[in-house]
Design an enzyme around this catalytic site. Structure first.
Site, PDB file in Angstrom:
ATOM      1  N   CYS A   1       7.523  -1.245   1.836  1.00  0.00           N
ATOM      2  CA  CYS A   1       7.794  -2.686   1.681  1.00  0.00           C
ATOM      3  C   CYS A   1       9.129  -2.909   0.970  1.00  0.00           C
ATOM      4  CB  CYS A   1       6.677  -3.356   0.884  1.00  0.00           C
ATOM      5  SG  CYS A   1       5.066  -3.255   1.671  1.00  0.00           S
TER       6      CYS A   1
HETATM    7  C1  BEZ Z   1       4.360   0.998   1.441  1.00  0.00           C
HETATM    8  O1  BEZ Z   1       4.933  -0.101   1.455  1.00  0.00           O
HETATM    9  O2  BEZ Z   1       4.925   1.999   1.067  1.00  0.00           O
HETATM   10  C2  BEZ Z   1       2.959   1.075   1.913  1.00  0.00           C
HETATM   11  C3  BEZ Z   1       2.091   0.014   1.690  1.00  0.00           C
HETATM   12  C4  BEZ Z   1       0.787   0.113   2.117  1.00  0.00           C
HETATM   13  C5  BEZ Z   1       0.345   1.285   2.763  1.00  0.00           C
HETATM   14  C6  BEZ Z   1       1.241   2.320   3.002  1.00  0.00           C
HETATM   15  C7  BEZ Z   1       2.543   2.221   2.569  1.00  0.00           C
END
Ligand code: BEZ
Length: 200
Positions: free
Chosen positions: A45
């Site tokens: 994100c």
């Molecule tokens: C991430 O943004 O790194 C992420 C968020 C939820 C699940 C897997 C990765």
């Protein structure tokens, strides 16, 4: 709720990192991109928000406003903005919508319970100046989106809106386009006199 192409994008009022916003009023006459992410401070994100922040001029060139949303509160969004600026080298200057009660996520069908029953997936909605939905996408949490593709779709949508043209597979701005069947042969000859007919 499932939103289909052509549906009116639901309006809502929500807190953002910078105060309360009414969605339709904020959009005004612009094109809009509303995209959800599963959680603040997570690595994928964070790269996505940094990527969108770096594309600021590209979205502006397409008269397009961008807003991100997650089920985290506005206080977390504010702290995360500083983290994004530090790690991604770009200031987030678009609204980060806080949706802790999942009201907006439910309106837009951003929670896919068999994928994750609490957090939003990586959904994208492109909204036209008429407030109608022009594109929907849903990516899994583990895959960061390609925002160059979102810009490419905006180019295609804006070309269709202005000139009744369509775009072929893998099209990029500047390459050949397709005159839609809505344009008669006579009108095509008048409006696009140098067009090439591959088949009648
Ligand atoms: C991430 O943004 O790194 C992420 C968020 C939820 C699940 C897997 C990765």
């Amino acid at each position: 709720m499932t939103l289909n192409l052509g549906d009116l994008a639901p309006d809502f009022t929500a807190h953002t990192a910078d105060g309360e916003r009414r969605f339709h009023e904020w959009l005004g006459t612009s094109w809009g991109v509303l995209f959800s992410h599963p959680a603040d401070f997570t690595p994928v994100c964070t790269t996505e928000l940094g990527a969108v922040a770096r594309l600021r001029d590209q979205f502006a060139a397409r008269a397009t406003k961008v807003a991100a949303i997650s089920v985290d509160p506005a206080t977390a969004h504010r702290a995360w903005s500083a983290d994004i600026a530090e790690t991604q080298g770009a200031e987030v200057d678009f609204p980060l919508i806080a949706d802790p009660d999942r009201r907006v996520a439910t309106l837009y069908g951003m929670i896919h319970p068999h994928h994750d029953d609490t957090a939003t997936v990586r959904a994208v909605f492109i909204i036209g100046p008429d407030k109608k939905i022009k594109l929907t996408l849903a990516y899994p949490a583990s895959t960061g989106r390609h925002f160059g593709e979102i810009l490419r779709v905006l180019d295609s949508l804006q070309l269709t809106a202005a000139h009744q043209l369509a775009t072929p597979a893998d099209w990029q701005m500047g390459e050949d386009v397709i005159i839609t069947p809505a344009v008669s042969n006579e009108e095509a000859a008048r409006r696009f006199p140098h067009h090439r007919a591959i088949k009648p």
